[in-house]
Design a protein around this motif. Structure first.
Motif, PDB file in Angstrom:
ATOM      1  N   VAL A   1       0.860  -1.189   0.000  1.00 47.32           N
ATOM      2  CA  VAL A   1       0.000   0.000   0.000  1.00 47.32           C
ATOM      3  C   VAL A   1       0.894   1.236   0.000  1.00 47.32           C
ATOM      4  CG1 VAL A   1      -1.773   1.301   1.247  1.00 47.32           C
ATOM      5  CG2 VAL A   1      -1.852  -1.198   1.228  1.00 47.32           C
ATOM      6  N   GLY A   2       0.587   2.163  -0.891  1.00 43.04           N
ATOM      7  CA  GLY A   2       1.418   3.350  -1.042  1.00 43.04           C
ATOM      8  C   GLY A   2       0.796   4.583  -0.419  1.00 43.04           C
ATOM      9  N   SER A   3       1.672   5.397   0.155  1.00 43.50           N
ATOM     10  CA  SER A   3       1.227   6.648   0.749  1.00 43.50           C
ATOM     11  C   SER A   3       2.378   7.637   0.684  1.00 43.50           C
ATOM     12  CB  SER A   3       0.827   6.397   2.213  1.00 43.50           C
ATOM     13  OG  SER A   3       0.604   7.627   2.871  1.00 43.50           O
ATOM     14  N   ARG A   4       2.021   8.939   0.731  1.00 50.21           N
ATOM     15  CA  ARG A   4       3.081   9.935   0.840  1.00 50.21           C
ATOM     16  C   ARG A   4       3.751   9.820   2.212  1.00 50.21           C
ATOM     17  NH1 ARG A   4      -0.768  14.771  -0.470  1.00 50.21           N
ATOM     18  NH2 ARG A   4      -2.001  13.373   0.848  1.00 50.21           N
ATOM     19  N   ASP A   5       3.031   9.179   3.153  1.00 50.57           N
ATOM     20  CA  ASP A   5       3.579   8.956   4.498  1.00 50.57           C
ATOM     21  C   ASP A   5       3.357   7.485   4.858  1.00 50.57           C
ATOM     22  OD1 ASP A   5       4.328   8.925   7.111  1.00 50.57           O
ATOM     23  OD2 ASP A   5       2.699  10.208   7.842  1.00 50.57           O
ATOM     24  N   PRO A   6       4.217   6.597   4.325  1.00 43.84           N
ATOM     25  CA  PRO A   6       3.957   5.156   4.518  1.00 43.84           C
ATOM     26  C   PRO A   6       4.032   4.700   5.967  1.00 43.84           C
ATOM     27  CG  PRO A   6       5.920   5.537   3.127  1.00 43.84           C
ATOM     28  CD  PRO A   6       5.390   6.883   3.512  1.00 43.84           C
ATOM     29  N   LYS A   7       4.543   5.565   6.853  1.00 43.23           N
ATOM     30  CA  LYS A   7       4.635   5.157   8.266  1.00 43.23           C
ATOM     31  C   LYS A   7       3.461   5.700   9.086  1.00 43.23           C
ATOM     32  CE  LYS A   7       9.631   4.391   8.563  1.00 43.23           C
ATOM     33  NZ  LYS A   7       9.511   3.361   7.568  1.00 43.23           N
ATOM     34  N   LYS A   8       2.449   6.248   8.414  1.00 45.71           N
ATOM     35  CA  LYS A   8       1.371   6.877   9.179  1.00 45.71           C
ATOM     36  C   LYS A   8       0.619   5.834  10.026  1.00 45.71           C
ATOM     37  CE  LYS A   8      -2.252   7.545   5.731  1.00 45.71           C
ATOM     38  NZ  LYS A   8      -2.779   8.536   4.793  1.00 45.71           N
ATOM     39  N   PRO A   9       0.051   6.260  11.164  1.00 45.37           N
ATOM     40  CA  PRO A   9      -0.521   5.318  12.132  1.00 45.37           C
ATOM     41  C   PRO A   9      -1.571   4.364  11.531  1.00 45.37           C
ATOM     42  CG  PRO A   9      -0.473   7.531  13.059  1.00 45.37           C
ATOM     43  CD  PRO A   9       0.009   7.658  11.654  1.00 45.37           C
ATOM     44  N   GLU A  10      -2.441   4.876  10.632  1.00 41.20           N
ATOM     45  CA  GLU A  10      -3.475   3.978  10.055  1.00 41.20           C
ATOM     46  C   GLU A  10      -2.823   2.826   9.305  1.00 41.20           C
ATOM     47  OE1 GLU A  10      -3.205   7.366   9.838  1.00 41.20           O
ATOM     48  OE2 GLU A  10      -4.735   7.989   8.403  1.00 41.20           O
TER      49      GLU A  10
ATOM     50  N   THR B   1       2.087  -8.491   3.226  1.00 43.31           N
ATOM     51  CA  THR B   1       1.731  -7.073   3.160  1.00 43.31           C
ATOM     52  C   THR B   1       2.949  -6.192   3.406  1.00 43.31           C
ATOM     53  OG1 THR B   1       1.204  -7.096   5.513  1.00 43.31           O
ATOM     54  CG2 THR B   1      -0.635  -7.429   4.009  1.00 43.31           C
ATOM     55  N   SER B   2       2.931  -5.026   2.792  1.00 42.07           N
ATOM     56  CA  SER B   2       3.978  -4.036   3.054  1.00 42.07           C
ATOM     57  C   SER B   2       3.425  -2.665   2.698  1.00 42.07           C
ATOM     58  CB  SER B   2       5.232  -4.337   2.218  1.00 42.07           C
ATOM     59  OG  SER B   2       4.910  -4.342   0.840  1.00 42.07           O
ATOM     60  N   THR B   3       4.160  -1.641   3.095  1.00 42.53           N
ATOM     61  CA  THR B   3       3.788  -0.280   2.704  1.00 42.53           C
ATOM     62  C   THR B   3       5.019   0.352   2.058  1.00 42.53           C
ATOM     63  OG1 THR B   3       4.420   0.628   4.846  1.00 42.53           O
ATOM     64  CG2 THR B   3       2.126  -0.052   4.591  1.00 42.53           C
ATOM     65  N   GLY B   4       4.774   1.422   1.306  1.00 43.07           N
ATOM     66  CA  GLY B   4       5.908   2.060   0.647  1.00 43.07           C
ATOM     67  C   GLY B   4       5.524   3.410   0.086  1.00 43.07           C
ATOM     68  N   SER B   5       6.465   4.028  -0.554  1.00 38.49           N
ATOM     69  CA  SER B   5       6.209   5.317  -1.201  1.00 38.49           C
ATOM     70  C   SER B   5       5.307   5.059  -2.417  1.00 38.49           C
ATOM     71  CB  SER B   5       7.527   5.936  -1.666  1.00 38.49           C
ATOM     72  OG  SER B   5       8.039   5.159  -2.739  1.00 38.49           O
ATOM     73  N   PRO B   6       4.698   6.095  -2.967  1.00 37.73           N
ATOM     74  CA  PRO B   6       3.879   5.888  -4.168  1.00 37.73           C
ATOM     75  C   PRO B   6       4.655   5.214  -5.300  1.00 37.73           C
ATOM     76  CG  PRO B   6       3.393   8.025  -3.224  1.00 37.73           C
ATOM     77  CD  PRO B   6       4.550   7.471  -2.433  1.00 37.73           C
ATOM     78  N   SER B   7       5.914   5.617  -5.528  1.00 40.97           N
ATOM     79  CA  SER B   7       6.647   5.023  -6.664  1.00 40.97           C
ATOM     80  C   SER B   7       7.040   3.578  -6.362  1.00 40.97           C
ATOM     81  CB  SER B   7       7.850   5.876  -7.055  1.00 40.97           C
ATOM     82  OG  SER B   7       8.749   5.938  -5.990  1.00 40.97           O
ATOM     83  N   GLU B   8       7.431   3.278  -5.133  1.00 38.27           N
ATOM     84  CA  GLU B   8       7.739   1.879  -4.773  1.00 38.27           C
ATOM     85  C   GLU B   8       6.503   1.005  -4.967  1.00 38.27           C
ATOM     86  OE1 GLU B   8      11.000   2.759  -1.196  1.00 38.27           O
ATOM     87  OE2 GLU B   8       8.882   2.505  -0.697  1.00 38.27           O
ATOM     88  N   THR B   9       5.361   1.568  -4.624  1.00 42.66           N
ATOM     89  CA  THR B   9       4.112   0.803  -4.696  1.00 42.66           C
ATOM     90  C   THR B   9       3.719   0.536  -6.147  1.00 42.66           C
ATOM     91  OG1 THR B   9       3.431   1.794  -2.626  1.00 42.66           O
ATOM     92  CG2 THR B   9       1.682   0.851  -3.995  1.00 42.66           C
ATOM     93  N   ALA B  10       3.822   1.569  -6.978  1.00 44.46           N
ATOM     94  CA  ALA B  10       3.464   1.380  -8.394  1.00 44.46           C
ATOM     95  C   ALA B  10       4.435   0.414  -9.062  1.00 44.46           C
ATOM     96  CB  ALA B  10       3.447   2.724  -9.111  1.00 44.46           C
ATOM     97  N   ALA B  11       5.723   0.494  -8.692  1.00 47.65           N
ATOM     98  CA  ALA B  11       6.714  -0.417  -9.283  1.00 47.65           C
ATOM     99  C   ALA B  11       6.439  -1.854  -8.831  1.00 47.65           C
ATOM    100  CB  ALA B  11       8.122   0.009  -8.878  1.00 47.65           C
ATOM    101  N   HIS B  12       5.979  -2.021  -7.599  1.00 45.82           N
ATOM    102  CA  HIS B  12       5.719  -3.361  -7.032  1.00 45.82           C
ATOM    103  C   HIS B  12       4.569  -4.069  -7.754  1.00 45.82           C
ATOM    104  CE1 HIS B  12       5.020  -6.351  -3.798  1.00 45.82           C
ATOM    105  NE2 HIS B  12       3.736  -6.093  -3.989  1.00 45.82           N
TER     106      HIS B  12
END
Ligand SMILES: NC(=O)c1ccc[n+]([C@@H]2O[C@H](COP(=O)([O-])OP(=O)(O)OC[C@H]3O[C@@H](n4cnc5c(N)ncnc54)[C@H](OP(=O)(O)O)[C@@H]3O)[C@@H](O)[C@H]2O)c1
Length: 215
Positions: free
Chosen positions: A28-37, A49-60
């Motif tokens: 899941v991508g976010s501008r703030d991948p460490k955000k509490p939600e 599951t993992s989280t990442g930046s928008p570009s990491e997420t789109a590349a994944h």
């Protein structure tokens, strides 16, 4: 399948949970991948599951889900890197809702264009399929409605991509899809969302989906 979900709101997290619970590898991508939600989502969601930046997420993602605020959809693609979308199926869940005059919302694009078409123009080498935008997030996965789940309304230019999305819908518990044609069909699929909001308000129930009846 590797899935990249751009958008960490209720929709992004609901669909990401659906993919993860069915054995897919989801970022899941976010501008703030460490955000509490998202930290909470990672703790509570079983599967890969993992989280990442928008570009990491789109590349994944072999499949990318676009589930950002509608007004930010094009900006979100820019942040994620349009090249990362090339050749991929993109499930576009966004709606061009305009809340500038409060509730109920209007649309900031419509009639002769749609957000689905804008998204397709932004990533011309991707195969954009408008899907899930006409149902509430609580029932996007394993839908439960009185009288049974309806067929999902989808639109997109690429027939193979729509087949793939229909297979995902079935995996998620939908009976199938009604394909309303090319991505310009998003004009209609988006236009019924302000009406959906009015219907939900009238019923006092946000767990509402459109069902096409025929003989
Ligand atoms: N809620 C529903 O039940 C429902 C049903 C059908 C369709 N939809 C549509 O699905 C989409 C997502 O809805 P939602 O309720 O989950 O959340 P939302 O509040 O509409 O969107 C949240 C997401 O948008 C991203 N975002 C906001 N501004 C951005 C910007 N300037 N650039 C990049 N990303 C930005 C946020 O990213 P960050 O994590 O980086 O902050 C966040 O991940 C919307 O288009 C909505 O109309 C919603």
């Amino acid at each position: 399948m590797k899935v990249g979900v751009l958008g960490s709101g209720d929709v992004g997290r609901a669909l990401a949970t659906g993919f993860a619970s069915r054995g897919h590898d989801v970022k899941v991508g976010s501008r703030d991948p460490k955000k509490p939600e998202l930290a909470k989502w990672l703790r509570e969601t079983r599967g890969k599951t993992s989280t990442g930046s928008p570009s990491e997420t789109a590349a994944h993602g072999e499949v990318i889900v676009l589930a950002t605020l509608g007004a930010a959809a094009e900006e979100a693609i820019e942040l994620a890197g349009p090249k990362n979308f090339d050749g991929k199926v993109v499930i576009d869940v966004t709606n061009p809702l305009d809340f500038s005059k409060g509730m109920p919302p209007g649309l900031f694009v419509g009639t002769t264009d749609s957000l689905g078409e804008r998204v397709q123009r932004k990533v011309p080498k991707a195969k954009v399929v408008k899907c899930f935008n006409t149902v509430g997030n609580a029932h996007m996965v394993a839908p439960k409605f009185l009288g049974g789940a309806p067929e999902m309304l989808i639109a997109g230019n690429d027939a193979e991509a729509k087949k793939k999305v229909t297979a995902i819908l079935k995996e998620f518990g939908w009976p199938g899809a009604i394909d309303v044609g090319g991505i310009d069909g998003a004009r209609g699929l988006e236009a019924i969302v302000p009406l959906w909001v009015r219907v939900c308000t009238a019923l006092g129930n946000w767990n509402v989906a459109w069902k096409v009846l025929h003989d």
